[in-house]
Design a protein around this motif. Structure first.
Motif, short mmCIF file in Angstrom:
data_model
loop_
_atom_site.label_atom_id
_atom_site.label_comp_id
_atom_site.label_asym_id
_atom_site.label_seq_id
_atom_site.Cartn_x
_atom_site.Cartn_y
_atom_site.Cartn_z
N ARG A 73 0.84 -1.02 -0.31
CA ARG A 73 -0.10 -0.19 -0.17
C ARG A 73 0.71 1.17 0.45
O ARG A 73 1.79 0.88 0.69
CB ARG A 73 -1.34 0.12 1.12
N SER A 74 0.64 2.77 -0.56
CA SER A 74 0.25 3.05 -0.04
C SER A 74 1.18 4.27 0.60
O SER A 74 -0.02 3.25 1.96
CB SER A 74 0.45 4.69 -0.91
N THR A 75 2.01 4.75 1.56
CA THR A 75 2.50 5.41 2.72
C THR A 75 2.85 6.64 2.78
O THR A 75 3.73 6.80 1.48
CB THR A 75 2.91 4.73 3.70
N ARG A 79 5.32 6.34 -1.33
CA ARG A 79 3.21 7.38 -1.84
C ARG A 79 3.41 6.46 -2.94
O ARG A 79 1.86 6.43 -3.63
CB ARG A 79 3.90 8.73 -2.65
N GLN A 125 0.69 -6.63 7.20
CA GLN A 125 2.09 -5.53 7.44
C GLN A 125 3.17 -6.47 7.31
O GLN A 125 3.27 -7.45 8.16
CB GLN A 125 1.07 -5.44 9.10
N SER A 139 10.34 -0.57 10.63
CA SER A 139 9.59 0.08 9.89
C SER A 139 8.97 -1.17 9.52
O SER A 139 9.52 -1.97 9.67
CB SER A 139 10.47 0.59 8.32
N TYR A 141 5.60 -1.74 6.76
CA TYR A 141 4.54 -1.52 5.71
C TYR A 141 3.05 -2.47 5.81
O TYR A 141 3.25 -3.78 4.98
CB TYR A 141 6.02 -2.22 4.81
#
Length: 184
Positions: A73-75, A79, A125, A139, A141
């Motif tokens: 997914r975008s974060t 982006r 995730q 991190s 994601y």
């Protein structure tokens, strides 16, 4: 300025310019074209559009399969999202990915470790090996899931891996991946 000096300067500039030109096979890889090339999944556009584009065209799910594309997914820091191909299944919560433009801009990374850290164990995730850090890091994601291609994946033999310049990031047994630089 004499003609000989001018010709020598022109020749020097021409040689310098030719030295900076990349060979025809050189390629700066983005994740989406790389995933499309390797998986055979014919989706175009930024990685953050792959999941919705796959609806009705390709099967999608939360179960990893070799050759499938993991859609990120975008974060705020990513982006345009990200896509990576599943190279191997290590366990129900660990995979090895092949992907581009992650640890090194434009580079291809083979057998990069990814771990499912979702509470439900549904691959929503993940943590991904990041070469410069030498590990999974902190991190996390978010992902959409896996996109399954029609038929067998192409595999990476088309990139003739041994002929590419290699930078050993870490061994697969140490939880790392092999990083391949921009082709030259």
């Amino acid at each position: 300025m004499k003609f000989g000096n001018l010709a020598a300067r022109f020749a020097l500039v021409a040689v310098c310019a030719l030295m900076t030109v990349a060979p025809a096979q050189a390629r700066f890889w983005q994740c989406a074209p790389y995933a499309r090339e390797v998986s055979g999944i014919q989706i175009f556009g930024n990685a953050n559009t792959w999941w919705s584009q796959a609806a009705g065209k390709y099967e999608r799910g939360n179960t990893p399969k070799v050759g499938a594309v993991l859609s990120f997914r975008s974060t705020g820091h990513m982006r345009l999202g990200h896509v990576a191909t599943v190279a191997a299944i290590v366990s129900d919560r660990e995979l090895l990915l092949n992907h581009a433009n992650w640890s090194r801009r434009g580079g291809i990374e083979y057998t990069a470790r990814v771990v499912d850290v979702s509470a439900a164990g549904d691959w929503s995730q993940v943590k991904v090996w990041y070469g410069p850090q030498g590990g999974l890091g902190t991190s996390t994601y978010p992902t959409n899931g896996f996109i399954y291609g029609n038929g067998a994946p192409k595999g990476d033999d088309q990139f003739d891996e041994p002929k590419l310049p290699q930078l050993q990031m870490a061994s697969a047994t140490a939880g790392g991946g092999r990083m391949i630089g921009v082709r030259d």
